[in-house]
Motif scaffolding. Structure first.
Motif, PDB file in Angstrom:
ATOM      1  N   ALA A 133       0.030  21.434   6.173  1.00  0.00           N
ATOM      2  CA  ALA A 133      -0.044  21.509   4.711  1.00  0.00           C
ATOM      3  C   ALA A 133       1.067  20.659   4.110  1.00  0.00           C
ATOM      4  CB  ALA A 133       0.106  22.966   4.266  1.00  0.00           C
ATOM      5  N   GLU A 134       0.742  19.932   3.031  1.00  0.00           N
ATOM      6  CA  GLU A 134       1.694  18.942   2.522  1.00  0.00           C
ATOM      7  C   GLU A 134       3.043  19.546   2.162  1.00  0.00           C
ATOM      8  OE1 GLU A 134       0.570  16.554  -0.883  1.00  0.00           O
ATOM      9  OE2 GLU A 134       2.318  15.286  -0.567  1.00  0.00           O
ATOM     10  N   GLU A 135       3.068  20.679   1.497  1.00  0.00           N
ATOM     11  CA  GLU A 135       4.345  21.193   1.000  1.00  0.00           C
ATOM     12  C   GLU A 135       5.091  22.062   1.997  1.00  0.00           C
ATOM     13  OE1 GLU A 135       5.215  19.582  -1.394  1.00  0.00           O
ATOM     14  OE2 GLU A 135       3.288  18.887  -2.136  1.00  0.00           O
TER      15      GLU A 135
ATOM     16  N   TRP B  90     -10.211   1.664  -0.014  1.00  0.00           N
ATOM     17  CA  TRP B  90      -9.293   1.409   1.102  1.00  0.00           C
ATOM     18  C   TRP B  90      -7.897   1.792   0.663  1.00  0.00           C
ATOM     19  CZ3 TRP B  90      -9.980  -2.330  -2.531  1.00  0.00           C
ATOM     20  CH2 TRP B  90      -8.830  -3.024  -2.945  1.00  0.00           C
ATOM     21  N   GLU B  91      -7.073   2.204   1.591  1.00  0.00           N
ATOM     22  CA  GLU B  91      -5.672   2.479   1.275  1.00  0.00           C
ATOM     23  C   GLU B  91      -4.885   2.607   2.563  1.00  0.00           C
ATOM     24  OE1 GLU B  91      -4.996   5.333  -1.867  1.00  0.00           O
ATOM     25  OE2 GLU B  91      -2.830   5.349  -1.514  1.00  0.00           O
ATOM     26  N   ARG B  92      -3.582   2.335   2.465  1.00  0.00           N
ATOM     27  CA  ARG B  92      -2.653   2.527   3.582  1.00  0.00           C
ATOM     28  C   ARG B  92      -1.578   3.537   3.144  1.00  0.00           C
ATOM     29  NH1 ARG B  92       1.981   1.009   2.061  1.00  0.00           N
ATOM     30  NH2 ARG B  92       2.919   1.437   4.086  1.00  0.00           N
ATOM     31  N   GLY B  93      -0.824   4.035   4.126  1.00  0.00           N
ATOM     32  CA  GLY B  93       0.295   4.914   3.803  1.00  0.00           C
ATOM     33  C   GLY B  93      -0.137   6.322   3.420  1.00  0.00           C
ATOM     34  N   LEU B  94      -1.343   6.689   3.791  1.00  0.00           N
ATOM     35  CA  LEU B  94      -1.834   8.031   3.456  1.00  0.00           C
ATOM     36  C   LEU B  94      -1.494   9.023   4.561  1.00  0.00           C
ATOM     37  CD1 LEU B  94      -5.342   7.067   2.023  1.00  0.00           C
ATOM     38  CD2 LEU B  94      -3.354   7.874   0.730  1.00  0.00           C
ATOM     39  N   SER B  95      -1.650  10.294   4.275  1.00  0.00           N
ATOM     40  CA  SER B  95      -1.424  11.368   5.247  1.00  0.00           C
ATOM     41  C   SER B  95      -2.761  12.025   5.586  1.00  0.00           C
ATOM     42  CB  SER B  95      -0.469  12.407   4.658  1.00  0.00           C
ATOM     43  OG  SER B  95       0.775  11.815   4.375  1.00  0.00           O
TER      44      SER B  95
ATOM     45  N   ARG C 260     -10.466  -0.004  -9.118  1.00  0.00           N
ATOM     46  CA  ARG C 260      -9.793   1.085  -9.833  1.00  0.00           C
ATOM     47  C   ARG C 260      -8.611   1.592  -9.007  1.00  0.00           C
ATOM     48  NH1 ARG C 260     -11.893  -1.191 -13.081  1.00  0.00           N
ATOM     49  NH2 ARG C 260     -13.783  -0.678 -14.269  1.00  0.00           N
ATOM     50  N   ARG C 261      -7.665   2.235  -9.703  1.00  0.00           N
ATOM     51  CA  ARG C 261      -6.537   2.880  -9.021  1.00  0.00           C
ATOM     52  C   ARG C 261      -6.497   4.289  -9.599  1.00  0.00           C
ATOM     53  NH1 ARG C 261      -2.423   5.630  -6.884  1.00  0.00           N
ATOM     54  NH2 ARG C 261      -0.423   4.558  -6.779  1.00  0.00           N
ATOM     55  N   GLY C 262      -7.196   5.186  -8.875  1.00  0.00           N
ATOM     56  CA  GLY C 262      -7.385   6.528  -9.424  1.00  0.00           C
ATOM     57  C   GLY C 262      -6.146   7.386  -9.399  1.00  0.00           C
ATOM     58  N   GLY C 263      -5.347   7.276  -8.333  1.00  0.00           N
ATOM     59  CA  GLY C 263      -4.145   8.083  -8.209  1.00  0.00           C
ATOM     60  C   GLY C 263      -4.383   9.412  -7.503  1.00  0.00           C
ATOM     61  N   ALA C 264      -5.543   9.568  -6.907  1.00  0.00           N
ATOM     62  CA  ALA C 264      -5.838  10.770  -6.111  1.00  0.00           C
ATOM     63  C   ALA C 264      -6.823  10.353  -5.019  1.00  0.00           C
ATOM     64  CB  ALA C 264      -6.421  11.879  -6.974  1.00  0.00           C
ATOM     65  N   ALA C 265      -6.284  10.118  -3.835  1.00  0.00           N
ATOM     66  CA  ALA C 265      -7.097   9.555  -2.752  1.00  0.00           C
ATOM     67  C   ALA C 265      -8.304  10.432  -2.417  1.00  0.00           C
ATOM     68  CB  ALA C 265      -6.229   9.357  -1.513  1.00  0.00           C
ATOM     69  N   ALA C 266      -8.118  11.743  -2.504  1.00  0.00           N
ATOM     70  CA  ALA C 266      -9.227  12.649  -2.162  1.00  0.00           C
ATOM     71  C   ALA C 266     -10.393  12.455  -3.128  1.00  0.00           C
ATOM     72  CB  ALA C 266      -8.742  14.100  -2.190  1.00  0.00           C
TER      73      ALA C 266
ATOM     74  N   ILE D 292      -4.250  20.205   4.569  1.00  0.00           N
ATOM     75  CA  ILE D 292      -4.336  20.722   3.191  1.00  0.00           C
ATOM     76  C   ILE D 292      -3.476  19.930   2.220  1.00  0.00           C
ATOM     77  CG2 ILE D 292      -3.806  22.738   1.746  1.00  0.00           C
ATOM     78  CD1 ILE D 292      -4.151  24.336   4.470  1.00  0.00           C
ATOM     79  N   ASP D 293      -4.101  19.416   1.180  1.00  0.00           N
ATOM     80  CA  ASP D 293      -3.343  18.871   0.048  1.00  0.00           C
ATOM     81  C   ASP D 293      -3.624  19.782  -1.144  1.00  0.00           C
ATOM     82  OD1 ASP D 293      -2.117  17.493  -1.950  1.00  0.00           O
ATOM     83  OD2 ASP D 293      -2.719  15.523  -1.201  1.00  0.00           O
ATOM     84  N   PRO D 294      -2.622  20.585  -1.526  1.00  0.00           N
ATOM     85  CA  PRO D 294      -2.865  21.585  -2.575  1.00  0.00           C
ATOM     86  C   PRO D 294      -3.017  20.960  -3.952  1.00  0.00           C
ATOM     87  CG  PRO D 294      -0.533  21.516  -2.027  1.00  0.00           C
ATOM     88  CD  PRO D 294      -1.228  20.611  -1.035  1.00  0.00           C
ATOM     89  N   LEU D 295      -2.520  19.733  -4.103  1.00  0.00           N
ATOM     90  CA  LEU D 295      -2.654  19.001  -5.374  1.00  0.00           C
ATOM     91  C   LEU D 295      -2.598  17.519  -5.039  1.00  0.00           C
ATOM     92  CD1 LEU D 295      -2.667  18.314  -8.337  1.00  0.00           C
ATOM     93  CD2 LEU D 295      -0.371  19.237  -8.573  1.00  0.00           C
ATOM     94  N   ASP D 296      -3.737  16.916  -4.925  1.00  0.00           N
ATOM     95  CA  ASP D 296      -3.785  15.471  -4.711  1.00  0.00           C
ATOM     96  C   ASP D 296      -3.867  14.829  -6.087  1.00  0.00           C
ATOM     97  OD1 ASP D 296      -3.889  13.144  -3.071  1.00  0.00           O
ATOM     98  OD2 ASP D 296      -5.991  12.953  -3.630  1.00  0.00           O
ATOM     99  N   GLY D 297      -2.884  13.934  -6.353  1.00  0.00           N
ATOM    100  CA  GLY D 297      -2.794  13.361  -7.698  1.00  0.00           C
ATOM    101  C   GLY D 297      -1.708  14.054  -8.503  1.00  0.00           C
ATOM    102  N   THR D 298      -0.601  14.375  -7.835  1.00  0.00           N
ATOM    103  CA  THR D 298       0.488  15.079  -8.535  1.00  0.00           C
ATOM    104  C   THR D 298       1.029  14.269  -9.712  1.00  0.00           C
ATOM    105  OG1 THR D 298       1.148  16.290  -6.571  1.00  0.00           O
ATOM    106  CG2 THR D 298       2.806  16.055  -8.253  1.00  0.00           C
ATOM    107  N   THR D 299       1.144  12.956  -9.534  1.00  0.00           N
ATOM    108  CA  THR D 299       1.675  12.136 -10.632  1.00  0.00           C
ATOM    109  C   THR D 299       0.759  12.235 -11.845  1.00  0.00           C
ATOM    110  OG1 THR D 299       2.565  10.641  -8.965  1.00  0.00           O
ATOM    111  CG2 THR D 299       2.509   9.829 -11.234  1.00  0.00           C
TER     112      THR D 299
ATOM    113  N   ALA E  22       0.957   3.402  -1.928  1.00  0.00           N
ATOM    114  CA  ALA E  22       1.762   4.504  -1.378  1.00  0.00           C
ATOM    115  C   ALA E  22       3.170   4.506  -1.977  1.00  0.00           C
ATOM    116  CB  ALA E  22       1.828   4.372   0.138  1.00  0.00           C
ATOM    117  N   TYR E  23       3.851   5.622  -1.809  1.00  0.00           N
ATOM    118  CA  TYR E  23       5.189   5.778  -2.390  1.00  0.00           C
ATOM    119  C   TYR E  23       6.219   4.828  -1.776  1.00  0.00           C
ATOM    120  CZ  TYR E  23       3.166   9.943  -4.463  1.00  0.00           C
ATOM    121  OH  TYR E  23       2.365  10.790  -5.188  1.00  0.00           O
ATOM    122  N   ASP E  24       5.922   4.252  -0.602  1.00  0.00           N
ATOM    123  CA  ASP E  24       6.869   3.300   0.011  1.00  0.00           C
ATOM    124  C   ASP E  24       6.597   1.865  -0.444  1.00  0.00           C
ATOM    125  OD1 ASP E  24       4.572   2.554   1.333  1.00  0.00           O
ATOM    126  OD2 ASP E  24       5.339   2.895   3.360  1.00  0.00           O
TER     127      ASP E  24
END
Ligand code: IPD
Ligand code: CA
Ligand code: CA
Length: 276
Positions: free
Chosen positions: A73-75, A211-216, A190-196, A90-97, A165-167
Motif C-alpha cells: 500500500a502506498e502510504e 504510456w508513462e515511466r516512474g510509476l509504482s 493529455r496529462r491527467g495527473g492520475a495514472a489509474a 493499493i493506491d488510496p488516492l491516485d491523483g493527490t496533486t 514522475a516526481y523525479d
C-alpha cells in the motif's frame, strides 16, 4: 486455473469493490476540506490526511476478508511477504496533486497480483461516480456495463495520455521529449495527473493509449487488468512483456500499439530540459 477459478476471482473482485467504495467515500468526505498538505519526499510528492484515511478504510475491508493476504500500500508500505501468492497493490488516492488543488480527477486504485500477475482491478472515481472493475477472464465494466477499448487504428487520429514522475527534475529520462514528439504525431496528448484513471479511460475507449515511466505497482496493477480485459494491450515500451516492477507501461487499444511502441523506442531525451 484450478486454485483461482473464475468464481474465486469474482469473490476477489467483489471485495476489491467494497474496499474501493470505502476508500472513495473517505475521499469524498475530505474533498475541499484539506488544511494540511505535506510533501513526503521529492518536491510535489504530496500526502494528505485523506490519502491516509482512505488507505485505512481500504485495508480494514481487505484485512476482514483476507487476513492472510499480503499488501503493498502506498502510504503504509508492505505487510506480509511481497512474493506471496496474493498481493494487493493499493493506491488510496491516485491523483493527490489534483485532489489537493480541488481539480476533480482522482481515484482509488486496488489491484490484486496473483503469483505476481495482475488479475483483479478496481478503480473508483468518487467525484464522477465512475466505478471501473475487471478480473482476468471476466471482462471489464464501467458502472457495471461492459466496456471496450476504442477502435482508432492510426496514430495521427489518436488521443493519448501520459504523465511525469516526481523525479522529473533529476533525470534526463523525464518523458518531455516523448510528450513533445507525440503531441506532433497525434490529435493530442493529455496529462491527467492520475495514472489509474488514465488507464481506466484507455479501457473504456475515452483515450486510445497511455504510456508513462516512474510509476509504482499500485498505480498500474488495477488499470492493467482493465485495459487487457477491455480488449487492449499492455506491454513495456519496446513491446516486450509488461513487468510491473519496471515502473514503465505502454497500454493501448491494441491497434496503435506497435506504432506507439516504435515511436517510444526511437525518441531521444531533450537536451534543453535535462537536469543541469
Ligand atoms: C501519481 C499520479 C500521476 C503520475 C505520477 C504518480 P499519486 O500518483 O498517478 O498521474 O504521473 O507518476 O505518482 O502520487 O497522485 O498517487
Ligand atoms: Ca499514484
Ligand atoms: Ca497516491
Amino acid at each position: 486455473m484450478p486454485v483461482n477459478s473464475l468464481k474465486q476471482l469474482q469473490i476477489f473482485l467483489e471485495v476489491a469493490t467494497e474496499a474501493a467504495l470505502a476508500g472513495g467515500a473517505v475521499l469524498q468526505s475530505y474533498w475541499g476540506k484539506l488544511d494540511d498538505v505535506q510533501e513526503k519526499g521529492r518536491p510535489g510528492d504530496l500526502v494528505t490526511v485523506a490519502d491516509k484515511a482512505s488507505e485505512e478504510a481500504i485495508l480494514a475491508v481487505l484485512q476482514r476478508h483476507f487476513p492472510d493476504h499480503s499488501v503493498l500500500a502506498e502510504e503504509s508500505g508492505t505487510s506480509g511477504e511481497p512474493s506471496a501468492e496474493y498481493l494487493w497493490a493499493i493506491d488510496p488516492l491516485d491523483g493527490t496533486t489534483n485532489y489537493a488543488h480541488q481539480y476533480p480527477f482522482f481515484a482509488v486504485s486496488i489491484g490484486l497480483l496473483i503469483n505476481g500477475i495482475h488479475q483483479v482491478g478496481v478503480i473508483f472515481d468518487p467525484f464522477h461516480q465512475d466505478l471501473f472493475r475487471a478480473a482476468k477472464g471476466l471482462g471489464a465494466t464501467r458502472n457495471r456495463q461492459p466496456i471496450q477499448v476504442s477502435q482508432t487504428s492510426e496514430l495521427h487520429r489518436s488521443l493519448l495520455v501520459t504523465g511525469f514522475a516526481y523525479d522529473r527534475r533529476e533525470t534526463a529520462d523525464n518523458n518531455y521529449a516523448e510528450f513533445c514528439h507525440l503531441t506532433h504525431l497525434t490529435q493530442g496528448v493529455r496529462r491527467g495527473g492520475a495514472a489509474a484513471i488514465d488507464l481506466a479511460y484507455v479501457a473504456c475507449g475515452r483515450l486510445d493509449g497511455f504510456w508513462e515511466r516512474g510509476l509504482s505497482p499500485w498505480d498500474m496493477a488495477a488499470g492493467a487488468v482493465l485495459v487487457e480485459e477491455a480488449g487492449g494491450t499492455v506491454t513495456a515500451y519496446d513491446n516486450s512483456p509488461f513487468l510491473i516492477q519496471s515502473g514503465r507501461i505502454l497500454a493501448t487499444n491494441g491497434y496503435i500499439h506497435e506504432a506507439l511502441s516504435h515511436e517510444l523506442t526511437e525518441i531521444k531525451p531533450l537536451a534543453e530540459f535535462s537536469p543541469r
